[in-house]
Design an enzyme around this catalytic site. Structure first.
Site, PDB file in Angstrom:
ATOM      1  CE  LYS A  52      -3.866  -2.404   2.037  1.00  0.00           C
ATOM      2  NZ  LYS A  52      -4.486  -2.962   3.232  1.00  0.00           N
ATOM      3  CD  GLN A  96      -3.782  -4.849   6.236  1.00  0.00           C
ATOM      4  OE1 GLN A  96      -3.815  -3.801   5.607  1.00  0.00           O
ATOM      5  NE2 GLN A  96      -4.221  -5.984   5.728  1.00  0.00           N
ATOM      6  CG  ASP A 119     -10.313  -0.785   4.785  1.00  0.00           C
ATOM      7  OD1 ASP A 119      -9.901  -1.250   3.718  1.00  0.00           O
ATOM      8  OD2 ASP A 119      -9.665  -0.807   5.853  1.00  0.00           O
TER       9      ASP A 119
HETATM   10  N1  GUN Z   1      -7.132  -7.304   5.749  1.00  0.00           N
HETATM   11  C1  GUN Z   1      -7.390  -8.034   4.635  1.00  0.00           C
HETATM   12  N2  GUN Z   1      -8.004  -7.293   3.709  1.00  0.00           N
HETATM   13  C2  GUN Z   1      -8.148  -6.067   4.239  1.00  0.00           C
HETATM   14  C3  GUN Z   1      -8.695  -4.842   3.744  1.00  0.00           C
HETATM   15  O1  GUN Z   1      -9.216  -4.747   2.630  1.00  0.00           O
HETATM   16  N3  GUN Z   1      -8.632  -3.793   4.592  1.00  0.00           N
HETATM   17  C4  GUN Z   1      -8.097  -3.877   5.840  1.00  0.00           C
HETATM   18  N4  GUN Z   1      -8.111  -2.790   6.600  1.00  0.00           N
HETATM   19  N5  GUN Z   1      -7.578  -4.980   6.327  1.00  0.00           N
HETATM   20  C5  GUN Z   1      -7.603  -6.067   5.519  1.00  0.00           C
END
Ligand code: GUN
Length: 283
Positions: A52, A96, A119
């Site tokens: 990211k 995350q 998200d």
């Molecule tokens: N863990 C796995 N996929 C995601 C996601 O799309 N967003 C977040 N914040 N954590 C994750």
């Protein structure tokens, strides 16, 4: 033998678009920033977060990284989120998941400002998706919709079957297909005769989390098969679909890796741009 839906090509197209818009905003004196919070040492999460950060750098988006130890308390984490909610340079906040033991995912999600929730996990944004009036779309289902659009595959009037009902993928995926006028069935572990339901699908989305779960006998000839899975089997990354046999039956199929995976980060970048535009009164 089916056509490959190439997530690398589609994600590059999305990122190019976002990059150009970020540059336009910069000319107007508006910066775009994303804060990413990683708590603990989960190896997969560390890789996601690094990816990211790299995508942000490539696109001219400022990234603010917060790496916290696994024994961080809920109060400490909520306090950081509260600070970031008020920080003007931070347009989007992503924490995350999953969080280490002792921290509650939903409490943390609820604490993130809905305006910065890139998200789209906050209940306010989940509700907006249900209504069909949304700014942020969860990155994985959004990525799937973008791929369908790119390959000119319309869900309208089609039988769409989603295997999986998670809040992150299955449920919003079903909603987005419904908004595009698909006839949507959401399957899960208690579904009776899953194979028969899957055989109806014109568009089949697998989000189960089990390696090679979807086999060729579950797929209607000519179906579009989207594989959201990311599993490790025999030390190799593999999806929820048994690619080698299913590809002989499907009209289109996404590979793993190189399918849905690259799309999720591209859509996160797009949501971050949307957040910045909204916060600056541009949309
Ligand atoms: N863990 C796995 N996929 C995601 C996601 O799309 N967003 C977040 N914040 N954590 C994750």
């Amino acid at each position: 033998m089916s056509n490959l839906i190439d997530g690398k090509i589609v994600s590059a197209a999305v990122k190019d678009r976002v990059k150009a818009e970020v540059a336009e905003l910069k000319e107007k004196g508006i910066s775009v920033g994303l804060a990413v919070i990683l708590v603990g040492e989960d190896p997969a999460s560390k890789i996601y977060v690094a990816n990211k950060k790299k995508a942000c750098e490539d696109l001219g988006i400022k990234s603010f990284e917060y790496v916290l130890p696994a024994d961080t308390t809920q109060e400490q984490l909520l306090s950081l989120i509260n600070t970031l909610n008020q920080e003007k340079n931070v347009n989007g906040i992503l924490c995350q998941l999953p969080l280490p033991k002792g921290l509650d995912d939903q409490t943390v999600i609820n604490a993130i400002s809905a305006q910065k929730d890139v998200d789209a996990f906050h209940p306010a944004n989940v509700g907006k998706i249900m209504i069909g009036d949304y700014d942020f779309v969860p990155c994985t289902p959004a990525g799937v919709m973008e791929m369908l659009k790119y390959y000119d595959i319309s869900p309208e009037g089609k039988e769409c079957v989603v295997i999986g009902r998670s809040n992150i993928v299955g449920k919003p995926m079903s909603m987005l297909l419904l908004h595009k006028n698909g006839t949507v069935t959401t399957c899960h572990s208690r579904t009776v005769d899953l194979k028969e339901v899957c055989l109806r699908a014109d568009i089949l989305v697998a989000a189960v989390g089990k390696a090679k779960f979807v086999t060729a006998d579950m797929v209607k000839p000519g179906a579009v098969v989207i594989d959201v899975g990311m599993n490790r089997a025999d030390g190799k990354l593999c999806g929820d679909v048994d690619f080698d046999t299913v590809k002989e039956k499907a009209s289109y199929i996404t590979p793993v890796p190189g399918g849905v995976g690259p799309m999720t980060i591209a859509m996160l970048m797009q949501n971050t741009l949307t957040a910045a535009k909204k916060q600056n009164g541009l949309i």
